[in-house]
Design an enzyme around this catalytic site. Structure first.
Site, PDB file in Angstrom:
ATOM      1  N   HIS A 185      20.908  71.082  99.532  1.00  0.00           N
ATOM      2  CA  HIS A 185      19.849  70.961 100.556  1.00  0.00           C
ATOM      3  C   HIS A 185      19.086  69.648 100.410  1.00  0.00           C
ATOM      4  O   HIS A 185      17.904  69.582 100.745  1.00  0.00           O
ATOM      5  CB  HIS A 185      18.849  72.128 100.476  1.00  0.00           C
ATOM      6  CG  HIS A 185      19.481  73.477 100.411  1.00  0.00           C
ATOM      7  ND1 HIS A 185      19.724  74.244 101.525  1.00  0.00           N
ATOM      8  CD2 HIS A 185      19.933  74.196  99.354  1.00  0.00           C
ATOM      9  CE1 HIS A 185      20.290  75.380 101.165  1.00  0.00           C
ATOM     10  NE2 HIS A 185      20.437  75.374  99.851  1.00  0.00           N
TER      11      HIS A 185
ATOM     12  N   GLU B 198      26.839  52.384 107.589  1.00  0.00           N
ATOM     13  CA  GLU B 198      26.316  52.924 108.855  1.00  0.00           C
ATOM     14  C   GLU B 198      27.369  52.859 109.958  1.00  0.00           C
ATOM     15  O   GLU B 198      27.525  53.791 110.753  1.00  0.00           O
ATOM     16  CB  GLU B 198      25.071  52.148 109.282  1.00  0.00           C
ATOM     17  CG  GLU B 198      23.868  52.434 108.408  1.00  0.00           C
ATOM     18  CD  GLU B 198      22.695  51.524 108.753  1.00  0.00           C
ATOM     19  OE1 GLU B 198      21.630  52.051 109.057  1.00  0.00           O
ATOM     20  OE2 GLU B 198      22.854  50.286 108.723  1.00  0.00           O
TER      21      GLU B 198
END
Ligand code: ARG
Length: 511
Positions: free
Chosen positions: A200, A334
């Protein structure tokens, strides 16, 4: 159909030269209505039954040469195999086979040495099949019109595309192997470095950096297997399927398949011209790779941020800001992350094209190629950039180690300690929770609480607890196969290395 030798339609005395001039006359675009003395109004592979020319805009719309020219080397290979197969069934004489093969070689050489010729000569080519036939007629005269005997563009395009995908899959496998080797090398080099494993995106338990790198390697090694299975699904030769029904000249399908390096022939002619599962399989393999690359990219974008500072990206794979002088942006990762969307798009596009198509060849199928070619090229580039960026990355061992040393990451080890002392896990979990609260109150790390304080919360704590829990022990206890203990990670490296060594990559031509 009898295998008798068909009558040659070649007019007596026709030479390559006379046919050339005939062909160029025939190629004259959009003159008057065809007269009975002009058997063909242009050199298209169809057209006899048409009275009028196609609408100019529609004609452009339906052409595919601008992109299927990429299949030229495969088309020529298939043509060679077909020419040879026409001799035993009496369509070609031995001399005609020789002449056709020589012309195909010449055309093949010219496509390699003179790409501008493909543009100029192919200006009016409808598709890759038309281009080669035009070039053959240019070389051979009417003999060039014989090669298409008994075959259809429907089986040709399926065959060319399968050959392309076999080579393409081999090329991507090669790139992936380099990426995997890079991850393996780094996993070996960084074996002693711990990091904070997360779930998480919250710090969870310490792991080895090598374990993290191998997690990515595992995903990419599954991609290798998927590529192999995509190549296997492309590995069946449709030639001899005709337009849909098969071949009436008794062509030897198996020898054509062998000649082209296919391990088998397709089983059903109708399926062979309809089927694009091999393209879907390849796109799915590419999508898997792109998705895994996007995950790797996301990890490195985060790790290179100021908050993490786990890695220093190489200048060679970063860019700056036009406004902020201090910026060093992780654009390589990216862009890899961003481009993955296109690959998924290509898979969804083909699935959507195929959904609801009736059985047999439909022209919709022409839409299978552009997106797949682009997806292949993108993934090839993405792997190359990812590999280069990884090779140049510096891991900040100090930062990784520091994050892994936070005692909060050993809370589970504390619960496990109590379990070893006979406390049921749920109670142990609860007790450690209380200990964490107490440490918070005292403003110290929970591992610094005195034995006295610990015993107040659980009498099961004994002196062996003090100093017994650390990053190293937390990692070392995970010594199951597949765990993060150094011995488990070392074993995983060996297993992966062996798997990689065993993977045989077909050495395909550059698709
Ligand atoms: N260009 C077509 C394709 O890419 C192959 C030609 C088949 N055309 C036809 N009208 N049967 O699928």
């Amino acid at each position: 159909m009898p295998k008798s030798k068909p009558q040659s339609k070649r007019p007596a005395g026709a030479t390559a030269k006379s046919a050339r001039s005939a062909a160029s006359k025939l190629a004259t675009p959009k003159t008057a209505m065809p007269s009975s003395s002009t058997p063909r109004k242009d050199d298209r592979l169809w057209g006899g039954r048409f009275e009028r020319e196609p609408d100019a805009h529609f004609d452009q719309f339906q052409r595919s040469f601008s992109f299927d020219r990429r299949l030229l080397p495969y088309e020529i290979r298939v043509d060679r195999a077909w020419a040879k197969a026409l001799e035993p069934i009496g369509v070609f004489t031995a001399t005609e086979v020789r002449q056709t093969l020589a012309a195909l070689d010449k055309i093949s050489d010219r496509t390699k040495t003179d790409p501008a010729w493909i543009d100029s000569f192919g200006a009016n080519a409808e598709d890759v099949h038309h281009f080669v036939e035009k070039a053959l007629v240019e070389e051979l005269g009417p003999l060039g019109w014989k090669l298409h005997t008994g075959r259809s563009r429907n089986e040709l395009i399926a065959t060319d595309f399968r050959l392309f995908i076999k080579d393409a899959a081999a090329e991507i496998q090669h790139g992936l192997k380099n990426l995997l080797n890079t991850l393996l090398m780094q996993a070996k080099a960084k074996l002693g470095v711990p990091m904070a494993g997360m779930t998480h995106m919250q710090h969870a338990q310490p792991i080895l950096l090598s374990h993290f790198l191998l997690a990515h390697a595992e995903a990419f090694s599954r991609d290798l297997t998927r590529l192999q299975s995509a190549a296997a699904s492309a590995d069946a030769c449709p030639m001899g399927s005709g337009a849909l029904a098969g071949n009436s000249f008794g062509i030897d399908r198996n020898s054509i398949a062998r000649e082209l390096g296919f391990s088998k022939i397709t089983a059903n002619s109708l399926d062979a011209v309809s089927d694009r599962d091999f393209a879907l399989d390849y796109l799915f393999a590419l999508t898997g790779i792109a998705t895994h690359l996007s995950r790797l990219a996301e990890d490195f974008v985060l790790f290179s941020s100021q908050e993490f500072s786990y890695v220093i990206l190489p200048d060679e794979y970063s860019t700056g800001s036009s406004l902020m002088p201090q910026k060093k942006n992780p654009d390589s990762w990216e862009l890899i992350r961003g481009k993955s969307g296109r690959i998924t798009g290509a898979l969804v596009a083909l699935l959507t094209t195929l959904k609801g198509l009736p059985t047999s060849y439909q022209r919709d199928l022409q839409e299978d190629k552009e997106a797949l070619f682009a997806a292949h090229d993108q993934v090839d580039d993405m792997i190359l950039v990812a590999t280069g960026a990884l090779i140049g990355t510096t891991f900040r061992d100090d930062r990784l180690c520091c994050a892994a040393s936070n005692p909060l990451l050993f809370a589970t080890e504390g619960a496990d300690y109590l379990v070893h002392k006979g406390v049921p896990f749920r109670q142990a979990h609860d007790l450690i929770g209380k200990i964490l609260r107490e440490a918070e109150k005292q403003g110290i790390a929970w591992t610094q609480l005195s034995l006295e304080d610990l015993k107040k919360i659980s009498p099961s704590f004994e002196s062996d607890f003090i100093g017994g829990i650390s990053t190293e022990t937390a990692i070392a206890t995970k010594n199951v196969p597949g765990g993060t203990a150094p011995e488990s990670v070392r074993a995983a490296i060996t297993i992966l290395q062996n798997r990689l060594d065993q993977l045989t990559t077909q050495s395909g031509a550059k698709p």
